[in-house]
Enzyme design. Sequence first.
Site, PDB file in Angstrom:
ATOM      1  N   CYS A   1      -0.053   3.847   2.646  1.00 37.05           N
ATOM      2  CA  CYS A   1       0.464   3.536   3.938  1.00 37.05           C
ATOM      3  C   CYS A   1       2.032   3.621   4.188  1.00 37.05           C
ATOM      4  CB  CYS A   1       0.332   1.942   4.215  1.00 37.05           C
ATOM      5  SG  CYS A   1      -1.089   1.270   4.081  1.00 37.05           S
TER       6      CYS A   1
ATOM      7  N   CYS B   1       0.648  -1.235  -0.004  1.00 35.59           N
ATOM      8  CA  CYS B   1       0.025  -0.006  -0.114  1.00 35.59           C
ATOM      9  C   CYS B   1       0.809   1.172  -0.122  1.00 35.59           C
ATOM     10  CB  CYS B   1      -0.825  -0.127   1.277  1.00 35.59           C
ATOM     11  SG  CYS B   1      -1.590   1.341   1.820  1.00 35.59           S
TER      12      CYS B   1
END
Length: 110
Positions: free
Chosen positions: A38, A35
């Site tokens: 993230c 991600c």
Amino acid sequence: MMRTDAVTAVTDATFAGEVLESELPVLVEFTASWCPPCRMIAPVLAEIAEEQADRVKVVALDVDANPETAAAYRVLSMPTLMVFRDGRAVQTTVGARAKRRLMADLDEVL
């Protein structure tokens, strides 16, 4: 995934003890290694963990490695940030955000 010592990695097995039973409010980042947002928010969370250590505990849970907890809280998007207080989720936000905005969100529930 890079994590500093300030951000504790939690698992399905340690979630209850680290998060639900914590004396301090806990900011949980539901994250995944694949991600990009993230990875963008990780240094922001590390800064908050260090600067606000007396007010909030910051932990990260890898949803791929720990699907039970992610499913229990219906986490579908990464990163999802949840604040837990007294064993309950009191705030949920989805997506990376600037530190100032994240701190404003936290100030509402801390």
